[in-house]
Design an enzyme around this catalytic site. Structure first.
Site, PDB file in Angstrom:
ATOM      1  N   LYS A  78       0.758  -1.181   0.103  1.00 44.01           N
ATOM      2  CA  LYS A  78       0.087   0.404   0.272  1.00 44.01           C
ATOM      3  C   LYS A  78       0.336   0.960  -0.069  1.00 44.01           C
ATOM      4  CE  LYS A  78      -3.648   2.347   2.271  1.00 44.01           C
ATOM      5  NZ  LYS A  78      -4.488   2.474   3.775  1.00 44.01           N
ATOM      6  N   SER A 153      -9.795   2.373   3.443  1.00 44.99           N
ATOM      7  CA  SER A 153      -9.091   3.125   2.307  1.00 44.99           C
ATOM      8  C   SER A 153      -8.062   2.402   1.656  1.00 44.99           C
ATOM      9  CB  SER A 153      -8.087   4.248   2.786  1.00 44.99           C
ATOM     10  OG  SER A 153      -7.130   3.088   3.717  1.00 44.99           O
ATOM     11  N   SER A 177     -10.496   0.483   7.191  1.00 48.38           N
ATOM     12  CA  SER A 177      -9.452   0.529   6.227  1.00 48.38           C
ATOM     13  C   SER A 177      -9.111  -0.807   6.019  1.00 48.38           C
ATOM     14  CB  SER A 177      -8.609   1.588   6.150  1.00 48.38           C
ATOM     15  OG  SER A 177      -9.238   3.125   5.350  1.00 48.38           O
TER      16      SER A 177
END
Lengths: 461, 487
Positions: A78, A153, A177
């Site tokens: 990420k 997210s 998330s």
């Protein structure tokens, strides 16, 4: 193995061990698929050259008999994790030119175990959102229905796993998330206990909530990655000294006699597979116990106050002075304003304004302090529940993914998006969801047990 | 004399408190591994954390904690076993993270005091708290017409902020508070106390009120005054300014002012209306600091002797006058020098030499006592020679000068120059007999009762012997010879 990308991390590990294919071959397969599925926008930055180089080195190590736990396995990271020499943006324009001179501790652990970096995945800007639509690089699409969002997210990580654009992914969770996008993309996601994985080198959103974690095809895949990433880090004062358990080895599928709590507040909206799952757990020998977490409703508000307050301070460093983008101005204050106005997206700016209010001389006592008190009550709820049961079981996100348009009109702020996720974020508890959208929450440091129960839950299709 | 400002409406008294920032002596910074050394080229001691890079986290340097506890003990203060770090938020070029890590709500050290001495006697000035925080970097505004330059070497160096209660009633008390504090931190090795280098910085809170008033009137803060003298000057100036304004019936704002050493004036920096909201909240990157009794007591056990304790010991055990003891303990190095020099010698005599000839010589050559060409043992030996009667005090001054120039031992110099006192009584008696014989008129006057003339004869003896005769011995033998002439 015909299409190398259609397997779980553990299957690929076996394939590499049996020399059915090399890491270079596997990496090439993923790179080809990443190019094919680029329209999903899972990655912000692809690193094909670096990936092939790392794969080649991994094959060489393997030839010499040096085989790490993740030897040769291609992963996505990420874009909240700083990767040395590889652009790291937090999906923000303000960091769109930022190349970290250091590596985050958790990703370093991955590389030390032999893993290969395929690229950096998309996220909501500074991980603020749950649809990956606030990214400066545009939304990530849902691999199972391209009209829908991937969630967020960690939308990029979830999509990269769900679309088989990597063998496994790192993610971060602050308020759901990892579990929310995992649920949307039908993959497994695991948020370890706060303090289990170092936050060093992970771009901060809300420090008391941020947890580095993983997304994978299966719970077992998640267990392996977590095992590698976890461990004490002297560079993170909130990191634990507890030894890391061999999570994968502890997945023995035996939950006989285990007391599984069903929080009544988490059953307002139930997915189709719910009753079947309860039946299955009983068949596996578990005892189901009704419990209550009375302050569930308040968790959302507490989350917004705490996370935005902390975020405002954490994001103050992006000021155009030392790195990242700068928009000049006649005075220092003007330069700050120009840079931050242009560099941050609307959602980030909105949260920082609110966070500034929540931590102001007056707001601190009116909002921030009461929120911390409520946070303690939420923790008390869990403490009481865990006096009766070993783990808690519930749906993760009992609603289907929404469209980008719906997300833009606030769908992600509706009920159920993160109602069952927030309380375990505020309390730092280990929690994960299996690739069938069902979640397990455990006591602090009970990571091994949570993963084990999740591994059983996952058997219920 | 009590400090008072006389106005039309009566006598005004000063109400003053000091906030002193002391840079902690430590190898590395308080939350990063970068060096905390002073004086490097710009931006040579900067860790990624100090430059505010994303993903960087603070890790507490336990050495800085120890220094705070030591200083807290020096302030006779309560050491708090539980303290918490907070973020103080504001934007500035030399604050890379956009917040300073400090301790607002739960400081590491609680209430204590410093005892000050003025003409009015001794008074305890209360200390409200001591907390641990990070220093900011340096902005340099005069290197370029439109840009500012930044040096992050100082960013993140540990600071102790020591906040006094509003107990100070005169500029002299403020001065002595600062001197006592500076001596204490230097003794403990927790801060070098150099105000001119900025390692000790002072903010002053000043208000005035009519004698007899019990409430405080509103105060003015004066920032960053960089010497004890300026602090005293600034307080006096500000107190008078406020009295004048009150007397003229004018109001003035609660504000922050800057002291200008060149003009000797203060000028407004910002008013309360423009005061910043620092939005303090606990730093989630740092768990609360929890200390054990064992840890604290271990530090207490290893604490060096503090100035006040040393002063009392010098008075009681070494028999020094209060004045001498006070001067000798004011500086840790001076006290250490004196103690070494006084080993096995007459302490009072050694004190006189240290405070007299040694201080004068050091001052003349701009040397610190640690740079003295005369080692403490050598000065002790010199005093020993006097006590033993080998040389006179007068000759000793000559020997000292030579020691200071050459670094040689006093006995060597005395031998080389043949400065030993003449102790051969026969030779001295012969010398006296000659002098008396040459001055029989004066001898007669003495016999007639003019005793004062004896001093003149002693002078003649010293002159003839080039000062080598012990004055006591000279007096004694003179009496003997005079008696002989009478008979």
């Amino acid at each position: 193995m015909t299409d190398l990308t259609q397997h779980t991390l553990l299957e690929l590990k076996q394939g590499l061990d049996k020399k059915e294919f090399s890491s270079v071959e596997l990496t090439q397969a993923y790179l080809a698929r990443m190019a094919e599925k680029r329209h999903l926008n899972a990655y912000i930055t692809e690193t094909p050259e670096k990936a092939l180089q790392m794969a080649k080195e991994s094959d060489e190590r393997r030839a010499k008999g040096q085989v790490g736990l993740l030897e040769g396995l291609p992963l996505s990271v990420k874009d909240m994790f700083c990767t040395k020499g590889v652009k790291t943006t937090a999906a923000s324009k303000i960091l769109s030119n930022f190349i970290p001179p250091f590596e985050s501790t958790t990703t370093q652990h991955l590389w030390d175990a032999g893993a290969v970096l395929l690229g950096k995945t998309n996220t909501d800007e500074f991980a603020m959102g749950s649809s990956t639509i606030t990214s400066y690089y545009g939304p990530t699409l849902n691999p199972h229905d391209e009209t829908k969002v991937a969630g967020g997210s960690s939308g990029g990580p979830a999509c990269s796993v769900g679309a088989h654009l990597c063998a496994g992914a790192t993610g971060t969770e602050t308020g759901g998330s990892i579990r929310q996008p995992a649920s949307f993309c039908r993959v497994a996601g695991y948020k370890p206990t706060y303090g289990r994985c170092s936050r060093y080198g992970v771009i901060a959103y809300a420090s008391s909530l941020d947890v580095p974690g993983v997304l994978g095809h299966t719970v077992a895949d998640c267990a392996l990655m977590t095992q590698v990433m976890a461990g004490h880090d002297p560079k993170d004062s909130t990191s634990s000294h507890r030894p890391v358990e061999p999570y994968v080895q502890m997945l023995d599928k035996n939950i006989t006699g285990l007391k599984i709590g069903l929080p009544k507040e988490y059953q307002e909206l139930l997915p189709d597979n719910w009753e079947k799952a309860l039946q299955f757990l009983k068949e596996q020998g578990a005892e189901l116990v009704d419990v209550s977490l009375p302050h569930t409703e308040e968790a959302g508000m507490v989350y917004y106050i705490v996370s935005q307050g902390e975020a405002t301070a954490n994001l103050a460093r992006y000021d155009g002075v030392r790195y990242g983008m700068r928009v000049d101005g006649a005075t220092l204050d003007e330069m700050y304003m120009n840079t931050r106005m242009d560099g941050f997206g609307e959602e980030v700016r909105r949260r920082m304004i609110l966070g500034t209010f929540f931590t102001s001389a007056k707001g601190y006592y009116d909002y921030f302090v009461p929120a911390q008190k409520m946070r303690a009550l939420i923790k008390q709820d869990f403490d009481k529940a865990f006096e009766q049961v070993d783990v808690l079981f519930s749906p993760a996100v009992p609603i289907p993914p929404f469209t980008v348009e719906e997300a833009r009109h606030g769908a992600s702020k509706g009920r159920f998006n993160d109602t069952y996720l927030m309380p375990s974020c505020l309390t730092g508890l280990p929690a994960g969801c299996a690739n069938n959208g069902l979640q397990v929450i455990g006591k602090m440091w009970d990571d091994a047990l949570v993963l084990k129960v999740l591994d059983v839950v996952e058997m219920c299709k | 004399m009590t400090y008072r400002i006389t106005g039309k409406s009566g006598e005004w008294e000063l109400v003053c408190g000091l906030e002193v920032h002391c840079q902690i002596i430590s190898e590395s910074k308080v939350f990063s591994g970068a060096s905390a050394a002073f004086g490097a080229a710009p931006n040579q001691h900067v860790a990624f954390l100090d430059a505010g890079f994303p993903g960087q986290l603070p890790v507490l340097n336990i050495k800085c904690v120890e220094q705070c506890i030591k200083t807290g003990m020096g302030l006779n203060a309560k050491i708090n076993k539980h303290s918490v770090f907070d973020r103080k938020n504001y934007f500035y070029g030399d604050l890379p993270t956009g917040y300073q890590i400090t301790q607002l709500f739960y400081p590491i050290v609680g209430e204590g005091y410093i005892e000050v001495e003025t003409e009015d006697g001794k008074r305890k000035i209360g200390v409200e708290r001591l907390h641990l925080e990070q220093d900011a970097g340096k902005s340099i505004h005069d290197m370029h017409p439109t840009y500012s330059y930044l040096d992050f070497n100082r960013t993140g160096v540990g600071l102790m902020e020591i906040v006094s209660k509003p107990d100070i009633r005169s500029p002299e008390e403020a001065g002595d508070y600062l001197r006592k504090l500076r001596a204490m931190v230097r003794y403990l090795g927790t801060c070098d106390g150099n105000m001119d280098e900025g390692s000790m910085r002072c903010d002053i809170n000043v208000s005035v009120r009519l004698v007899g008033e019990t409430e405080f009137r509103h105060r003015v803060e004066i920032k960053n005054v960089n010497s004890v003298k300026f602090v005293m000057q600034a307080i006096d100036l500000e107190a008078h300014r406020q009295v004048e304004l009150y007397e003229a019936g004018e109001s003035f704002p609660q504000e922050t002012r800057l002291f200008d050493a060149a003009s000797g004036e203060t000028r407004s920096m910002r008013s309360k209306e423009n005061a910043l909201d620092y939005r303090y909240f606990p730093d989630p990157d740092l768990p609360p600091l929890e200390l054990t009794d064992e840890y604290i007591e271990n530090i207490r056990k290893n604490l060096p002797e503090l100035p006040e304790a040393k002063r009392l010991r010098f008075i009681e055990q070494l028999g020094l006058p209060e004045y001498d003891a006070g001067i000798l303990v004011a500086d840790r190095d001076t006290a250490a020098y004196f103690e070494k020099a006084a080993q096995g010698q007459d302490a009072k005599k050694v004190a006189n030499w240290v405070m007299g000839d040694l201080f004068a010589a050091l001052n003349k050559d701009c040397l610190a006592i640690t740079q003295s060409p005369v080692a403490p043992e050598q000065l002790g030996a010199l005093v020993g020679l006097i006590t033993q009667g080998v040389i006179s005090g007068k000759i000793a001054k000559e020997v000292f000068e030579e020691m200071f120039k050459t670094g040689k031992n006093p006995d060597v110099i005395v031998k080389e120059k043949g400065l030993e006192q003449v102790s051969d009584t026969g030779a001295i008696e012969a010398m006296i007999a000659q002098i008396l014989a040459d001055n029989m008129d004066k001898v007669a006057e003495i016999h007639a009762g003019k005793d004062k003339l004896k001093g003149w004869f002693v002078g003649q003896i010293m002159k003839a012997s080039q000062g080598k005769v012990n004055p006591g011995l000279a007096n004694q033998l003179l009496d003997k010879k005079l008696a002989e002439t009478k008979a």
